[in-house]
Design a protein around this motif. Structure first.
Motif, mmCIF file in Angstrom:
data_model
loop_
_atom_site.group_PDB
_atom_site.id
_atom_site.type_symbol
_atom_site.label_atom_id
_atom_site.label_comp_id
_atom_site.label_asym_id
_atom_site.label_seq_id
_atom_site.Cartn_x
_atom_site.Cartn_y
_atom_site.Cartn_z
ATOM 1 N N GLN A 159 0.584 9.305 9.076
ATOM 2 C CA GLN A 159 0.387 8.280 10.090
ATOM 3 C C GLN A 159 1.698 7.644 10.521
ATOM 4 O OE1 GLN A 159 -2.414 5.522 8.452
ATOM 5 N NE2 GLN A 159 -4.169 6.733 9.119
ATOM 6 N N ALA A 160 2.791 8.035 9.910
ATOM 7 C CA ALA A 160 4.089 7.466 10.241
ATOM 8 C C ALA A 160 4.589 8.031 11.571
ATOM 9 C CB ALA A 160 5.089 7.774 9.142
ATOM 10 N N PRO A 161 5.313 7.224 12.337
ATOM 11 C CA PRO A 161 5.894 7.755 13.574
ATOM 12 C C PRO A 161 7.012 8.738 13.241
ATOM 13 C CG PRO A 161 6.665 5.536 13.177
ATOM 14 C CD PRO A 161 5.620 5.825 12.143
ATOM 15 N N PRO A 162 7.332 9.621 14.165
ATOM 16 C CA PRO A 162 8.416 10.565 13.889
ATOM 17 C C PRO A 162 9.743 9.837 13.713
ATOM 18 C CG PRO A 162 7.705 10.721 16.166
ATOM 19 C CD PRO A 162 6.747 9.813 15.485
ATOM 20 N N ALA A 217 0.850 -1.197 0.000
ATOM 21 C CA ALA A 217 0.000 0.000 0.000
ATOM 22 C C ALA A 217 0.883 1.244 0.000
ATOM 23 C CB ALA A 217 -0.894 -0.003 1.235
ATOM 24 N N PRO A 218 0.392 2.334 -0.570
ATOM 25 C CA PRO A 218 1.205 3.553 -0.565
ATOM 26 C C PRO A 218 1.403 4.073 0.864
ATOM 27 C CG PRO A 218 -0.974 3.977 -1.477
ATOM 28 C CD PRO A 218 -0.873 2.510 -1.268
ATOM 29 N N LEU A 219 2.538 4.686 1.077
ATOM 30 C CA LEU A 219 2.850 5.214 2.399
ATOM 31 C C LEU A 219 2.027 6.456 2.699
ATOM 32 C CD1 LEU A 219 6.738 4.907 2.337
ATOM 33 C CD2 LEU A 219 5.109 3.377 3.423
#
Length: 56
Positions: free
Chosen positions: A32-35, A26-28
């Motif tokens: 929602q990504a963590p720092p 799936a595309p990033l």
């Protein structure tokens, strides 16, 4: 065999692996990504050996 065909074959296999990974994932979502560096943010480390509870 010389190094050139082997190097080209390895680069081709790496390119095929990357293409298969990009096609199947799936595309990033950067929101929602963590720092990347959570220095002083108060977020607890997760998912690594440093996040395991201390066993005494």
């Amino acid at each position: 065999m010389t190094r050139t065909p082997i190097a080209l074959a390895v680069m081709g296999l790496v390119a095929a692996l990357i293409a298969a990974d990009l096609a199947g994932s799936a595309p990033l979502n950067p929101y929602q990504a963590p720092p990347m560096l959570a220095l002083g943010s108060g977020l607890a480390a997760t998912g690594a050996h440093c996040a395991a509870p201390v066993v005494e």
